[in-house]
Design an enzyme around this catalytic site. Structure first.
Site, PDB file in Angstrom:
ATOM      1  N   ASP A   7       0.844  -1.264  -0.098  1.00  0.00           N
ATOM      2  CA  ASP A   7       0.074  -0.112   0.058  1.00  0.00           C
ATOM      3  C   ASP A   7       0.998   1.274   0.060  1.00  0.00           C
ATOM      4  O   ASP A   7       2.231   1.128   0.289  1.00  0.00           O
ATOM      5  CB  ASP A   7      -1.030   0.085   1.251  1.00  0.00           C
ATOM      6  CG  ASP A   7      -1.739   1.457   1.300  1.00  0.00           C
ATOM      7  OD1 ASP A   7      -2.282   1.679   0.219  1.00  0.00           O
ATOM      8  OD2 ASP A   7      -1.907   1.984   2.022  1.00  0.00           O
ATOM      9  N   CYS A 183     -10.987   2.883  -0.457  1.00  0.00           N
ATOM     10  CA  CYS A 183      -9.564   3.239  -0.259  1.00  0.00           C
ATOM     11  C   CYS A 183      -9.462   2.475   1.052  1.00  0.00           C
ATOM     12  O   CYS A 183     -10.076   2.652   1.964  1.00  0.00           O
ATOM     13  CB  CYS A 183      -9.552   4.687  -0.207  1.00  0.00           C
ATOM     14  SG  CYS A 183      -7.861   5.358   0.704  1.00  0.00           S
TER      15      CYS A 183
HETATM   16  N1  DGL Z   1      -4.945   3.409   0.458  1.00  0.00           N
HETATM   17  C1  DGL Z   1      -4.862   3.928  -0.886  1.00  0.00           C
HETATM   18  C2  DGL Z   1      -6.136   3.659  -1.753  1.00  0.00           C
HETATM   19  O1  DGL Z   1      -6.743   2.440  -1.373  1.00  0.00           O
HETATM   20  C3  DGL Z   1      -4.100   5.103  -1.199  1.00  0.00           C
HETATM   21  C4  DGL Z   1      -4.339   6.303  -0.408  1.00  0.00           C
HETATM   22  C5  DGL Z   1      -3.497   7.160  -0.961  1.00  0.00           C
HETATM   23  O2  DGL Z   1      -2.164   7.054  -1.037  1.00  0.00           O
HETATM   24  O3  DGL Z   1      -3.812   8.382  -1.412  1.00  0.00           O
HETATM   25  O4  DGL Z   1      -6.437   4.108  -2.570  1.00  0.00           O
END
Ligand code: DGL
Length: 253
Positions: A7, A183
Site C-alpha cells: 500500500d 480506499c
Molecule cells: N490506500 C490507498 C487506496 O486504497 C491510497 C491512499 C493514498 O495514498 O492516497 O487508494
C-alpha cells in the site's frame, strides 16, 4: 505460502486484518511507501513507477503472491504489475465489488463510493457497479481522509470538520444506505463515517479479499500462526504503532 502486501502507507492494514483473522497465509510481508503517501492525487505514470519499485522490494523475499492493498494502485497500475511479475497479483477493486454483490441485494439502494481522486477519476468502481446493475451510485473523492489516517487521527474535531466538508451537502440532499470505502485507509474511519450517515452500512474490500482469493485460486490453506513483518519507506515506528492499535491481538510484538 508467503504473501506480499503493498500500500502507499498504512491503509493496507485493513486488508491484512482479514487475512490474519482467516489465517490464510503462513507469512505476510507488508510494505508501505510511507515516504511518498498519498498516492491518491498523483498521476498515473508516477503511480506505475512507484508500484514497480515496490515490486523490486518484494524480490528480496521468496513470495508466492502479491496483494495490492491500495485501490489507487489497483485502478492505475495493476496491468503493469501483472506484466512485470510471474506470481499472482491481486488488486482490491474486484474484491470490493464482490463485497457489494454479497451485501447489497436491493439494486435500487443508494450507494456512496468514496475514494481518492485517482480512484474516482478512473471510474473503475462506477463502471463495475454499473455492469452489476447498481444504478443509484454517487461517487466522491475524499482524499483528506488518507492524511488523517496517516496522522493517526481516527476521531475528534478535525475528522468531524472533514466529514462535514465532504458530506454535509450530500447528506442534506439524499439518504445514503451504504458507503463503499474504496480506499484501504478508510476502514480505519469506518465507525465515524457510518455514524455520520445515521449508522449506514459500510463495505470495503478487506471484507471480501479472503473469499475472493479462495474462489479465484481455489485456495484452501489455513495456518495455525501467521508471521508478519512490516516495512516502510519512512517512519516504520508509526506503521508499527498503528498496526498494534488496529490489529491488536492478531499480531505479536
Ligand atoms: N490506500 C490507498 C487506496 O486504497 C491510497 C491512499 C493514498 O495514498 O492516497 O487508494
Amino acid at each position: 505460502m508467503k504473501v506480499g502486501i503493498f500500500d502507499s502507507g498504512i491503509g493496507g492494514l485493513s486488508v491484512v486484518k482479514s487475512l490474519l483473522k482467516h489465517k490464510l497465509f503462513k507469512e505476510i510481508i507488508y510494505y508501505g511507501d510511507t515516504a511518498r503517501v498519498p498516492y491518491g492525487a498523483k498521476d498515473k505514470n508516477t503511480i506505475i513507477r512507484y508500484s514497480l519499485e515496490a515490486l523490486e522490494f518484494f524480490k528480496n523475499f521468496d513470495i508466492d503472491m502479491i496483494i495490492i492493498a491500495c485501490n489507487t494502485v489497483s485502478a492505475f497500475a495493476i496491468y503493469e504489475l501483472k506484466q512485470a511479475c510471474d506470481i499472482p497479483v491481486i488488486g482490491v477493486i474486484k474484491p470490493g465489488v464482490l463485497a457489494v454483490k454479497n451485501n447489497i441485494k436491493n439494486k435500487q439502494e443508494s450507494i456512496l463510493v468514496i475514494a481518492t481522486k485517482g480512484t474516482i477519476n478512473s471510474s473503475r468502481y462506477e463502471n463495475e457497479l454499473k455492469k452489476e446493475k447498481y444504478l443509484n451510485v454517487t461517487s466522491l473523492q475524499t482524499g483528506l481522509f488518507v492524511s488523517l489516517v496517516e496522522e493517526g487521527i481516527f476521531e475528534g474535531e478535525i475528522l468531524n470538520s472533514t466529514l462535514d466538508y465532504y458530506f454535509k451537502d450530500l447528506k442534506e440532499s439524499k439518504k445514503i444506505h451504504t458507503v463503499i470505502l474504496a480506499c484501504t485507509h478508510f476502514p480505519l474511519l469506518e465507525k465515524e463515517i457510518s455514524k455520520y450517515f445515521d449508522n449506514c452500512k459500510t463495505i470495503h474490500s478487506g471484507n471480501a479479499i479472503v473469499e475472493f482469493i479462495k474462489e479465484k485460486y481455489n485456495y484452501t490453506n489455513t495456518f495455525k500462526n501467521s508471521k508478519i513483518s512490516f516495512f516502510a519507506t519512512e517512519n516504520p515506528d508509526n506503521l508499527k504503532k498503528v498496526a498494534k492499535l488496529w490489529l491488536g491481538s492478531l499480531i505479536n510484538d
